[in-house]
Design a protein around this motif. Structure first.
Motif, PDB file in Angstrom:
ATOM      1  N   GLY A 133       0.709  -0.906   0.432  1.00  0.00           N
ATOM      2  CA  GLY A 133      -0.249   0.333  -0.043  1.00  0.00           C
ATOM      3  C   GLY A 133       0.501   1.295  -0.174  1.00  0.00           C
ATOM      4  O   GLY A 133      -0.041   2.094  -0.075  1.00  0.00           O
ATOM      5  N   ASP A 134       2.364   1.221   0.283  1.00  0.00           N
ATOM      6  CA  ASP A 134       3.479   2.049   0.132  1.00  0.00           C
ATOM      7  C   ASP A 134       3.467   3.180  -0.972  1.00  0.00           C
ATOM      8  O   ASP A 134       3.151   1.807  -1.614  1.00  0.00           O
ATOM      9  CB  ASP A 134       4.267   2.050   1.201  1.00  0.00           C
ATOM     10  N   PRO A 135       3.073   4.252  -1.257  1.00  0.00           N
ATOM     11  CA  PRO A 135       3.267   4.934  -2.531  1.00  0.00           C
ATOM     12  C   PRO A 135       4.530   4.317  -3.635  1.00  0.00           C
ATOM     13  O   PRO A 135       5.528   3.691  -2.680  1.00  0.00           O
ATOM     14  CB  PRO A 135       3.900   6.235  -2.515  1.00  0.00           C
ATOM     15  N   GLY A 136       4.387   3.553  -4.881  1.00  0.00           N
ATOM     16  CA  GLY A 136       5.226   3.270  -5.568  1.00  0.00           C
ATOM     17  C   GLY A 136       5.190   1.525  -5.676  1.00  0.00           C
ATOM     18  O   GLY A 136       5.593   0.980  -5.954  1.00  0.00           O
ATOM     19  N   ARG A 137       4.649   1.157  -4.698  1.00  0.00           N
ATOM     20  CA  ARG A 137       4.758  -0.697  -4.143  1.00  0.00           C
ATOM     21  C   ARG A 137       4.187  -1.925  -5.438  1.00  0.00           C
ATOM     22  O   ARG A 137       4.691  -2.654  -5.185  1.00  0.00           O
ATOM     23  CB  ARG A 137       4.737  -1.083  -2.624  1.00  0.00           C
ATOM     24  N   VAL A 145      -0.300   9.003  -4.591  1.00  0.00           N
ATOM     25  CA  VAL A 145       0.464   9.813  -5.278  1.00  0.00           C
ATOM     26  C   VAL A 145       2.139   9.658  -5.118  1.00  0.00           C
ATOM     27  O   VAL A 145       2.121   8.662  -3.503  1.00  0.00           O
ATOM     28  CB  VAL A 145       0.944  11.811  -4.526  1.00  0.00           C
ATOM     29  N   GLY A 146       2.822   8.918  -6.694  1.00  0.00           N
ATOM     30  CA  GLY A 146       3.826   8.121  -6.146  1.00  0.00           C
ATOM     31  C   GLY A 146       3.626   7.011  -6.683  1.00  0.00           C
ATOM     32  O   GLY A 146       4.730   6.419  -6.646  1.00  0.00           O
ATOM     33  N   ASP A 147       2.721   6.762  -6.971  1.00  0.00           N
ATOM     34  CA  ASP A 147       2.111   5.302  -7.577  1.00  0.00           C
ATOM     35  C   ASP A 147       2.458   5.351  -9.067  1.00  0.00           C
ATOM     36  O   ASP A 147       2.551   5.878  -9.518  1.00  0.00           O
ATOM     37  CB  ASP A 147       0.902   4.460  -7.157  1.00  0.00           C
ATOM     38  N   CYS A 148       2.614   4.053  -9.734  1.00  0.00           N
ATOM     39  CA  CYS A 148       2.871   4.057 -11.029  1.00  0.00           C
ATOM     40  C   CYS A 148       1.924   3.016 -12.121  1.00  0.00           C
ATOM     41  O   CYS A 148       1.223   1.881 -10.700  1.00  0.00           O
ATOM     42  CB  CYS A 148       4.412   3.016 -11.512  1.00  0.00           C
ATOM     43  N   ARG A 158      -3.126  -1.075 -15.187  1.00  0.00           N
ATOM     44  CA  ARG A 158      -2.897  -1.359 -14.052  1.00  0.00           C
ATOM     45  C   ARG A 158      -1.651  -0.359 -13.011  1.00  0.00           C
ATOM     46  O   ARG A 158      -1.052  -0.617 -13.577  1.00  0.00           O
ATOM     47  CB  ARG A 158      -3.066  -2.612 -14.072  1.00  0.00           C
ATOM     48  N   GLU A 159      -2.296  -1.240 -12.047  1.00  0.00           N
ATOM     49  CA  GLU A 159      -0.742  -0.956 -11.145  1.00  0.00           C
ATOM     50  C   GLU A 159       0.302  -1.515 -10.967  1.00  0.00           C
ATOM     51  O   GLU A 159      -0.142  -2.717 -11.363  1.00  0.00           O
ATOM     52  CB  GLU A 159      -1.475   0.119  -9.852  1.00  0.00           C
ATOM     53  N   THR A 160       1.501  -0.903 -10.683  1.00  0.00           N
ATOM     54  CA  THR A 160       2.923  -1.521 -11.226  1.00  0.00           C
ATOM     55  C   THR A 160       3.665  -1.321 -10.543  1.00  0.00           C
ATOM     56  O   THR A 160       3.711   0.201 -10.313  1.00  0.00           O
ATOM     57  CB  THR A 160       3.310  -2.418 -12.431  1.00  0.00           C
ATOM     58  N   ALA A 161       4.728  -1.477  -9.535  1.00  0.00           N
ATOM     59  CA  ALA A 161       5.525  -1.518  -8.592  1.00  0.00           C
ATOM     60  C   ALA A 161       6.798  -0.438  -9.462  1.00  0.00           C
ATOM     61  O   ALA A 161       7.052  -0.440 -10.611  1.00  0.00           O
ATOM     62  CB  ALA A 161       6.826  -2.227  -8.057  1.00  0.00           C
ATOM     63  N   CYS A 162       6.532   1.095  -9.055  1.00  0.00           N
ATOM     64  CA  CYS A 162       7.663   1.518  -9.815  1.00  0.00           C
ATOM     65  C   CYS A 162       9.204   0.991 -10.113  1.00  0.00           C
ATOM     66  O   CYS A 162       9.682   2.209 -10.762  1.00  0.00           O
ATOM     67  CB  CYS A 162       7.591   3.323  -8.987  1.00  0.00           C
ATOM     68  N   ALA A 169       6.556  -3.131 -16.800  1.00  0.00           N
ATOM     69  CA  ALA A 169       7.283  -2.115 -16.359  1.00  0.00           C
ATOM     70  C   ALA A 169       6.321  -1.079 -15.951  1.00  0.00           C
ATOM     71  O   ALA A 169       5.399  -0.643 -16.495  1.00  0.00           O
ATOM     72  CB  ALA A 169       8.577  -2.095 -17.351  1.00  0.00           C
ATOM     73  N   PRO A 170       6.986  -0.241 -15.034  1.00  0.00           N
ATOM     74  CA  PRO A 170       6.029   1.336 -15.191  1.00  0.00           C
ATOM     75  C   PRO A 170       6.081   1.791 -16.490  1.00  0.00           C
ATOM     76  O   PRO A 170       6.889   1.901 -16.340  1.00  0.00           O
ATOM     77  CB  PRO A 170       6.294   1.674 -14.088  1.00  0.00           C
ATOM     78  N   GLU A 171       5.067   2.513 -17.032  1.00  0.00           N
ATOM     79  CA  GLU A 171       4.669   3.627 -17.876  1.00  0.00           C
ATOM     80  C   GLU A 171       4.137   5.125 -17.951  1.00  0.00           C
ATOM     81  O   GLU A 171       5.056   6.205 -18.344  1.00  0.00           O
ATOM     82  CB  GLU A 171       4.008   3.467 -18.948  1.00  0.00           C
TER      83      GLU A 171
END
Length: 206
Positions: A133-137, A145-148, A158-162, A169-171
């Protein structure tokens, strides 16, 4: 009294829709006017409620059991607890790792014939890392804010790890949250629907 507990949503790769450069999280937003603060709706204390705030649970593939937080079986702590359905109630705190739905078996007052009565939901935080649940995880019930995210086709992302450790891979990354789209910076490529007083997330290409 028997309780049934199930996890929702999955902590990795939740789907969101893209329409006219807008990203909307499905099933994770609270209705207009719902409270932002994680005020528990149940009393706190031993025996006062099943999985009340600050109580802990074990964690298995399909079952979750309330256990003392000092137990070696304890895996996650309740950081907020609400009555009703998650789609209709307050949003879980941003640092929530996963959500548990709690139902009580009481067929005499069953509404839909499945032998269960919805009792609410618990917002859970793992006692140890990882914290999806932490940003970017790449997980958790909310986009913050911070999510990818990455494009999943058919107008969805879809959300993925930054850090690239996920399956894809994040876009794009949610770089900031504002009140209106016009406040997003020029580099914004997606508008993401968020919770709270700043409901527009400005996502930039990575």
């Amino acid at each position: 009294m028997t309780y049934r507990v199930s996890a929702w949503p999955r902590t990795v790769g939740r789907a969101v829709c893209v329409s006219l450069l807008t990203v909307t999280v499905i099933g994770c937003q609270k209705p207009p006017g719902a409270a932002d603060s994680p005020t528990p709706s149940r009393p706190v204390g031993p025996g006062s409620a099943f999985l009340a705030v600050d109580e802990c649970s074990s964690r298995g593939r399909v079952s979750f059991t309330e256990v003392p937080c000092g137990s070696e079986r304890a895996a996650a702590r309740v950081i907020a607890r609400y009555d009703g359905k998650v789609e209709q109630g307050p949003a879980c705190p941003a640092r929530t790792d996963f959500v548990l739905h709690v139902s009580e078996s009481r067929p005499a007052v069953d509404e839909d014939g499945d032998g269960e009565v919805p009792q609410g939901y618990a917002c859970m935080r793992n006692l140890e890392a990882p914290h999806p649940g932490d940003p970017g995880r790449g997980g958790g019930p909310r986009t913050v804010v911070g999510d990818c995210v990455y494009g999943a086709g058919r107008g969805e992302v879809r959300e993925t790890a930054c850090d690239g450790s996920g399956e894809r891979a994040p876009e794009h990354q949610v770089a900031s949250a504002v009140r209106e789209r016009a406040e997003c910076p020029a580099a914004t490529r997606l508008y993401v629907t968020l919770d709270g007083a700043r409901p527009v997330g400005c996502a930039v290409r990575m």
